[in-house]
Design an enzyme around this catalytic site. Structure first.
Site, mmCIF file in Angstrom:
data_model
loop_
_atom_site.group_PDB
_atom_site.id
_atom_site.type_symbol
_atom_site.label_atom_id
_atom_site.label_comp_id
_atom_site.label_asym_id
_atom_site.label_seq_id
_atom_site.Cartn_x
_atom_site.Cartn_y
_atom_site.Cartn_z
ATOM 1 N N CYS A 7 -79.708 -18.498 -26.022
ATOM 2 C CA CYS A 7 -80.327 -19.515 -25.167
ATOM 3 C C CYS A 7 -79.247 -20.545 -24.842
ATOM 4 O O CYS A 7 -78.046 -20.232 -24.922
ATOM 5 C CB CYS A 7 -81.546 -20.149 -25.838
ATOM 6 S SG CYS A 7 -81.187 -21.003 -27.396
ATOM 7 N N ASN A 10 -78.966 -23.026 -28.712
ATOM 8 C CA ASN A 10 -79.083 -22.302 -29.992
ATOM 9 C C ASN A 10 -79.753 -23.161 -31.078
ATOM 10 O O ASN A 10 -79.459 -23.023 -32.262
ATOM 11 C CB ASN A 10 -77.720 -21.771 -30.475
ATOM 12 C CG ASN A 10 -77.803 -20.744 -31.607
ATOM 13 O OD1 ASN A 10 -76.929 -20.682 -32.468
ATOM 14 N ND2 ASN A 10 -78.839 -19.939 -31.649
ATOM 15 N N CYS A 12 -83.392 -24.019 -30.345
ATOM 16 C CA CYS A 12 -84.838 -23.817 -30.172
ATOM 17 C C CYS A 12 -85.180 -22.338 -29.995
ATOM 18 O O CYS A 12 -85.693 -21.694 -30.908
ATOM 19 C CB CYS A 12 -85.372 -24.620 -28.976
ATOM 20 S SG CYS A 12 -85.197 -26.414 -29.159
ATOM 21 N N ARG A 13 -84.916 -21.785 -28.809
ATOM 22 C CA ARG A 13 -85.450 -20.453 -28.481
ATOM 23 C C ARG A 13 -84.737 -19.312 -29.193
ATOM 24 O O ARG A 13 -85.387 -18.453 -29.796
ATOM 25 C CB ARG A 13 -85.411 -20.244 -26.961
ATOM 26 C CG ARG A 13 -86.363 -21.163 -26.223
ATOM 27 C CD ARG A 13 -86.052 -21.203 -24.748
ATOM 28 N NE ARG A 13 -84.770 -21.858 -24.484
ATOM 29 C CZ ARG A 13 -84.189 -21.925 -23.307
ATOM 30 N NH1 ARG A 13 -84.766 -21.354 -22.259
ATOM 31 N NH2 ARG A 13 -83.043 -22.556 -23.153
ATOM 32 N N SER A 14 -83.401 -19.258 -29.099
ATOM 33 C CA SER A 14 -82.735 -18.066 -29.670
ATOM 34 C C SER A 14 -82.777 -18.022 -31.202
ATOM 35 O O SER A 14 -82.933 -16.933 -31.765
ATOM 36 C CB SER A 14 -81.311 -17.891 -29.132
ATOM 37 O OG SER A 14 -80.473 -18.960 -29.490
ATOM 38 N N ASP A 124 -87.615 -23.404 -21.624
ATOM 39 C CA ASP A 124 -86.906 -24.342 -22.494
ATOM 40 C C ASP A 124 -87.891 -25.415 -22.975
ATOM 41 O O ASP A 124 -88.449 -26.151 -22.168
ATOM 42 C CB ASP A 124 -85.785 -24.978 -21.655
ATOM 43 C CG ASP A 124 -84.953 -25.953 -22.455
ATOM 44 O OD1 ASP A 124 -85.341 -26.309 -23.580
ATOM 45 O OD2 ASP A 124 -83.905 -26.361 -21.933
HETATM 46 P P1 4NP Z 1 -82.558 -24.057 -26.553
HETATM 47 O O1 4NP Z 1 -83.126 -25.485 -26.135
HETATM 48 O O2 4NP Z 1 -81.630 -23.628 -25.429
HETATM 49 O O3 4NP Z 1 -83.780 -23.219 -26.614
HETATM 50 O O4 4NP Z 1 -81.855 -24.221 -27.881
HETATM 51 C C1 4NP Z 1 -82.311 -26.569 -25.773
HETATM 52 C C2 4NP Z 1 -81.685 -27.303 -26.743
HETATM 53 C C3 4NP Z 1 -80.924 -28.386 -26.382
HETATM 54 C C4 4NP Z 1 -80.784 -28.731 -25.056
HETATM 55 C C5 4NP Z 1 -81.400 -27.965 -24.077
HETATM 56 C C6 4NP Z 1 -82.162 -26.874 -24.441
HETATM 57 N N1 4NP Z 1 -80.016 -29.858 -24.704
HETATM 58 O O5 4NP Z 1 -79.963 -30.162 -23.493
HETATM 59 O O6 4NP Z 1 -79.428 -30.514 -25.577
#
Ligand code: 4NP
Length: 163
Positions: A7, A10, A12-14, A124
């Site tokens: 993602c 790294n 939340c989703r992945s 997201d």
């Molecule tokens: P992820 O979510 O891609 O699922 O880990 C996010 C985590 C952090 C951010 C965006 C999405 N950020 O903008 O910091």
């Protein structure tokens, strides 16, 4: 078989996909030689544990994510992993741009393995409300089941050709 979930951050989703898929393999197919990891296309959170909202939502469903730490996708990942599964099109495109041509067909959208869901991307959840974290878990659990079925179908049954 080595599977990498990807993602943006790294956190939340992945990592959710990593823990959920590892758990389902351990429970339902411990005989399959499957390795699982996750990474982000952006480096903002390198070294950090998963987001606390992600960790809490996962824990309510029995997944302990406390040992995971964020890392960024590296060049070697494109040769090390057999399947690289992106959570959304933005990350799919980022991976395809960075990958050598021979690795491009290993890069796919994770939700290809959940054709029954009405979306092709794991949204997201970072800037949204608490429902977003539940939706991530719902989509990831569905696709994890589909991915395991896919990998089972690729694996020859041991002894099938024995005399
Ligand atoms: P992820 O979510 O891609 O699922 O880990 C996010 C985590 C952090 C951010 C965006 C999405 N950020 O903008 O910091």
């Amino acid at each position: 078989m080595k599977i990498l979930f990807v993602c943006l951050g790294n956190i939340c989703r992945s990592p959710t996909a990593e823990i959920v898929f590892r758990e389902i393999v351990t429970r339902e197919a411990p005989e399959l030689p499957i390795e699982v990891d996750s990474a982000g296309t952006a480096a903002y959170h390198v070294g950090a544990p998963p987001d606390s909202r992600t960790r809490q939502a996962a824990l309510r469903r029995g997944y302990d994510m406390s040992a995971l730490r964020a890392r960024v996708v590296e060049a070697q990942d494109f040769s090390r992993f057999d399947l690289i599964l992106a959570m959304d099109r933005q990350n799919l495109d980022a991976l395809r741009r960075r990958a050598p041509a021979v690795a491009r067909e290993r890069i796919r959208l994770f939700l290809e393995f959940a054709p029954e869901t009405d979306t092709t991307e794991v949204p997201d959840p970072y800037y949204g409300g608490p429902n977003g974290f539940e939706e991530v878990l719902d989509l990831v659990e569905a696709a994890a089941k589909g991915l395991l079925q896919h990998l089972r179908a690729l694996t020859p049954t041991r002894g099938a050709n024995a005399h």
